[in-house]
Motif scaffolding. Structure first.
Motif, short mmCIF file in Angstrom:
data_model
loop_
_atom_site.label_atom_id
_atom_site.label_comp_id
_atom_site.label_asym_id
_atom_site.label_seq_id
_atom_site.Cartn_x
_atom_site.Cartn_y
_atom_site.Cartn_z
N SER A 102 0.84 -1.19 0.00
CA SER A 102 0.00 0.00 0.00
C SER A 102 0.88 1.24 0.00
CB SER A 102 -0.90 0.00 1.23
OG SER A 102 -1.70 -1.15 1.27
N GLY A 103 0.56 2.18 -0.88
CA GLY A 103 1.31 3.43 -0.94
C GLY A 103 2.62 3.35 -1.71
N ARG A 104 2.94 2.19 -2.24
CA ARG A 104 4.17 2.04 -3.02
C ARG A 104 3.83 1.87 -4.50
NH1 ARG A 104 8.51 0.30 0.31
NH2 ARG A 104 8.15 1.24 2.37
N SER A 105 4.86 2.04 -5.34
CA SER A 105 4.63 1.90 -6.78
C SER A 105 5.40 0.74 -7.38
CB SER A 105 5.03 3.19 -7.49
OG SER A 105 6.40 3.48 -7.24
N GLU A 106 6.26 0.09 -6.59
CA GLU A 106 7.06 -1.01 -7.10
C GLU A 106 6.68 -2.32 -6.43
OE1 GLU A 106 11.14 1.48 -8.21
OE2 GLU A 106 11.17 -0.05 -6.65
N ILE A 107 6.64 -3.36 -7.24
CA ILE A 107 6.39 -4.70 -6.73
C ILE A 107 7.70 -5.29 -6.24
CG2 ILE A 107 5.69 -7.04 -7.35
CD1 ILE A 107 3.77 -5.77 -9.39
N ARG A 108 7.65 -5.88 -5.05
CA ARG A 108 8.83 -6.52 -4.48
C ARG A 108 8.54 -7.98 -4.21
NH1 ARG A 108 11.17 -4.05 0.77
NH2 ARG A 108 12.33 -5.98 0.52
N ALA A 109 9.60 -8.78 -4.27
CA ALA A 109 9.47 -10.20 -3.94
C ALA A 109 9.80 -10.42 -2.48
CB ALA A 109 10.39 -11.03 -4.82
N TYR A 110 8.94 -11.15 -1.80
CA TYR A 110 9.15 -11.47 -0.39
C TYR A 110 9.25 -12.98 -0.21
CZ TYR A 110 7.95 -6.66 0.77
OH TYR A 110 7.96 -5.29 0.87
N TRP A 111 9.98 -13.36 0.83
CA TRP A 111 10.19 -14.77 1.15
C TRP A 111 9.73 -15.06 2.57
CZ3 TRP A 111 12.17 -18.42 -2.23
CH2 TRP A 111 12.76 -17.94 -3.40
N GLY A 112 9.22 -16.29 2.75
CA GLY A 112 8.95 -16.76 4.09
C GLY A 112 10.20 -17.35 4.71
N GLN A 113 10.06 -17.81 5.94
CA GLN A 113 11.22 -18.33 6.68
C GLN A 113 11.46 -19.81 6.42
OE1 GLN A 113 8.24 -18.13 7.91
NE2 GLN A 113 7.97 -20.08 8.98
N GLY A 114 10.52 -20.46 5.79
CA GLY A 114 10.67 -21.87 5.43
C GLY A 114 10.01 -22.81 6.43
N THR A 115 9.62 -23.96 5.92
CA THR A 115 9.08 -25.02 6.76
C THR A 115 9.70 -26.34 6.29
OG1 THR A 115 7.05 -26.05 7.62
CG2 THR A 115 7.03 -25.41 5.30
N GLN A 116 10.07 -27.17 7.25
CA GLN A 116 10.81 -28.38 6.93
C GLN A 116 9.88 -29.54 6.60
OE1 GLN A 116 13.26 -30.31 10.08
NE2 GLN A 116 14.95 -30.05 8.63
N VAL A 117 10.21 -30.24 5.53
CA VAL A 117 9.48 -31.45 5.14
C VAL A 117 10.48 -32.60 5.08
CG1 VAL A 117 8.23 -32.61 3.29
CG2 VAL A 117 7.70 -30.22 3.87
N THR A 118 10.19 -33.66 5.81
CA THR A 118 11.05 -34.84 5.81
C THR A 118 10.21 -36.06 5.42
OG1 THR A 118 12.43 -33.91 7.57
CG2 THR A 118 12.62 -36.27 7.15
N VAL A 119 10.66 -36.75 4.39
CA VAL A 119 9.96 -37.94 3.91
C VAL A 119 10.85 -39.14 4.17
CG1 VAL A 119 8.80 -39.05 1.98
CG2 VAL A 119 8.86 -36.55 2.13
N SER A 120 10.38 -40.05 5.00
CA SER A 120 11.16 -41.24 5.33
C SER A 120 10.83 -42.39 4.39
CB SER A 120 10.91 -41.64 6.78
OG SER A 120 9.55 -42.01 6.94
N SER A 121 11.83 -43.21 4.14
CA SER A 121 11.63 -44.34 3.20
C SER A 121 11.16 -45.59 3.93
CB SER A 121 12.94 -44.63 2.47
OG SER A 121 13.96 -44.90 3.40
#
Length: 121
Positions: A102-121
């Motif tokens: 809001s109030g800006r004219s440029e689009i910026r890319a934002y990132w989350g902090q991440g979430t861990q996924v572990t798949v066991s065999s």
């Protein structure tokens, strides 16, 4: 400021499913494309899936047919439904979004902090 917060990661057996969510909050005027990336230990971050503001989706070959990306524009959320999980899907999953504040004219890319996924065999 804008924050992206992921949730839904965890430990699952091969063949199982997980659903990741990412909620954007802050001084948001509009969100464009939203994406999921992942980074496995010792590897570079890679693109997984994306969805435009209009709902057009794209997937990497490694997840096509198994993962589904969706979004709720009213809630500023993006989800990733992951089915038929494989051990090679083990990684930290990150949400990414193109945001016009809001109030800006440029689009910026934002990132989350991440979430861990572990798949066991």
């Amino acid at each position: 400021q804008v924050q992206l917060v992921e949730s839904g990661g965890g430990l699952v057996q091969a063949g199982g499913s997980l659903r990741l969510s990412c909620a954007a909050s802050g001084s948001i005027f509009r969100i464009g494309a939203m994406r999921w990336y992942r980074q496995a230990p010792g590897k570079q971050r890679e693109w997984v899936a994306s969805i435009s503001s209009g709902g057009t989706t794209g997937y990497s070959d490694s997840v096509k047919g198994r993962f589904t990306i969706s979004r709720d524009n009213a809630k500023n959320e993006v989800q990733l439904q992951m089915n038929s999980l494989k051990p090679e899907d083990t990684a930290d999953y990150y949400c990414n979004a193109d945001v016009l504040q809001s109030g800006r004219s440029e689009i910026r890319a934002y990132w989350g902090q991440g979430t861990q996924v572990t798949v066991s065999s």
